[in-house]
Scaffold this motif. Structure first.
Motif, short mmCIF file in Angstrom:
data_model
loop_
_atom_site.label_atom_id
_atom_site.label_comp_id
_atom_site.label_asym_id
_atom_site.label_seq_id
_atom_site.Cartn_x
_atom_site.Cartn_y
_atom_site.Cartn_z
N LEU A 108 0.83 -1.20 0.00
CA LEU A 108 0.00 0.00 0.00
C LEU A 108 0.87 1.25 0.00
O LEU A 108 0.60 2.21 -0.74
N LYS A 109 1.91 1.25 0.81
CA LYS A 109 2.78 2.42 0.88
C LYS A 109 3.52 2.65 -0.44
O LYS A 109 3.73 3.81 -0.86
N ILE A 110 3.90 1.58 -1.09
CA ILE A 110 4.58 1.72 -2.38
C ILE A 110 3.60 2.26 -3.43
O ILE A 110 3.94 3.16 -4.21
N ASN A 111 2.40 1.74 -3.44
CA ASN A 111 1.40 2.22 -4.39
C ASN A 111 1.01 3.67 -4.12
O ASN A 111 0.74 4.43 -5.05
N THR A 112 0.99 4.04 -2.85
CA THR A 112 0.69 5.43 -2.50
C THR A 112 1.81 6.35 -2.98
O THR A 112 1.56 7.46 -3.46
N ALA A 113 3.05 5.88 -2.87
CA ALA A 113 4.18 6.65 -3.39
C ALA A 113 4.03 6.84 -4.89
O ALA A 113 4.30 7.93 -5.42
N GLU A 114 3.59 5.80 -5.58
CA GLU A 114 3.38 5.94 -7.03
C GLU A 114 2.31 6.99 -7.33
O GLU A 114 2.43 7.76 -8.29
N LEU A 115 1.27 7.04 -6.49
CA LEU A 115 0.21 8.03 -6.70
C LEU A 115 0.76 9.45 -6.56
O LEU A 115 0.36 10.36 -7.31
N ILE A 116 1.67 9.65 -5.62
CA ILE A 116 2.31 10.96 -5.49
C ILE A 116 3.06 11.29 -6.78
O ILE A 116 2.99 12.42 -7.30
N MET A 117 3.79 10.32 -7.29
CA MET A 117 4.54 10.52 -8.53
C MET A 117 3.62 10.79 -9.71
O MET A 117 3.90 11.66 -10.55
N GLN A 118 2.50 10.06 -9.76
CA GLN A 118 1.53 10.28 -10.84
C GLN A 118 0.94 11.69 -10.74
O GLN A 118 0.75 12.37 -11.75
N TRP A 119 0.65 12.13 -9.52
CA TRP A 119 0.13 13.48 -9.32
C TRP A 119 1.13 14.51 -9.81
O TRP A 119 0.78 15.46 -10.52
#
Length: 206
Positions: A108-119
């Protein structure tokens, strides 16, 4: 850091001794030392160290080392504002054996980090699609108390994908309260990327 790098050089010299008897066993620690020091003083050289480590580790076929390389390279690329490259590192990570066996909280934390990058990449269409996928995949994890910070962060960043978010006073208040909570409980802000620091960079001028 410079003294530590000199000690790393001594380690490398020792690894070449005795017909490289201990080279395969300890070469990871040499490149890890380079990465840890250069990450503080020269991020580009830190990436170079990880690239060299990746070439070495291909011979060993170790999924844990690959995960280490991809995670850390992704965060360095993010810090250098090379968002698309950072996202590609995580895309490679998702098919790694160590990632597949990891806990849902860690994923979950890794996927959340990806969301920050996508943003940060600016493509809100892709961001919203990935956010929907993450919420669905980690629905159970997000309901657990141990992941409460991740859940709140996802709520905030989702609001930040909407037009005019900079003037949303309710969102601003929620974000600032969340930042304050994270800073008071610094040890618990265990995301791959620091949620509080990232949010402060977005809300500090508001």
């Amino acid at each position: 850091y410079q003294e530590s790098l000199l000690e790393a050089d001594k380690l490398k010299e020792e690894l070449l001794e005795y017909n490289r008897m201990h080279y395969a066993k300890f070469i990871f620690f040499y490149y890890n030392a380079l990465y840890m020091n250069y990450a503080k003083i020269d991020m580009n050289r830190a990436i170079e160290a990880l690239d060299s480590l990746e070439r070495e580790m291909k011979k060993l076929r170790n999924a844990y080392y690959e995960q280490f390389i991809l995670l850390n390279k992704s965060t360095l690329l993010f810090e250098l504002n090379r968002f698309d490259e950072a996202i590609r590192m995580l895309a490679r990570l998702y098919i790694n054996d160590s990632y597949q066996k990891a806990s849902d909280s860690f994923k979950l934390k890794i996927n959340t980090a990806e969301l920050i990058m996508q943003w940060e990449s600016g493509d809100m269409g892709v961001f919203k699609k990935r956010l929907k996928q993450v919420r669905k995949t980690f629905e159970i994890s997000l309901s657990k108390k141990e992941n409460i910070y991740d859940k709140i962060f996802l709520d905030i960043i989702e609001e930040m994908s909407k037009e005019g978010w900079e003037k949303n006073h309710k969102l601003i208040k929620k974000a600032k309260q969340f930042i304050s909570t994270l800073e008071k409980n610094e040890a618990e802000d265990t995301g791959l990327l620091n949620y509080a620091r990232w949010l402060k960079s977005k809300f500090s001028i508001i």
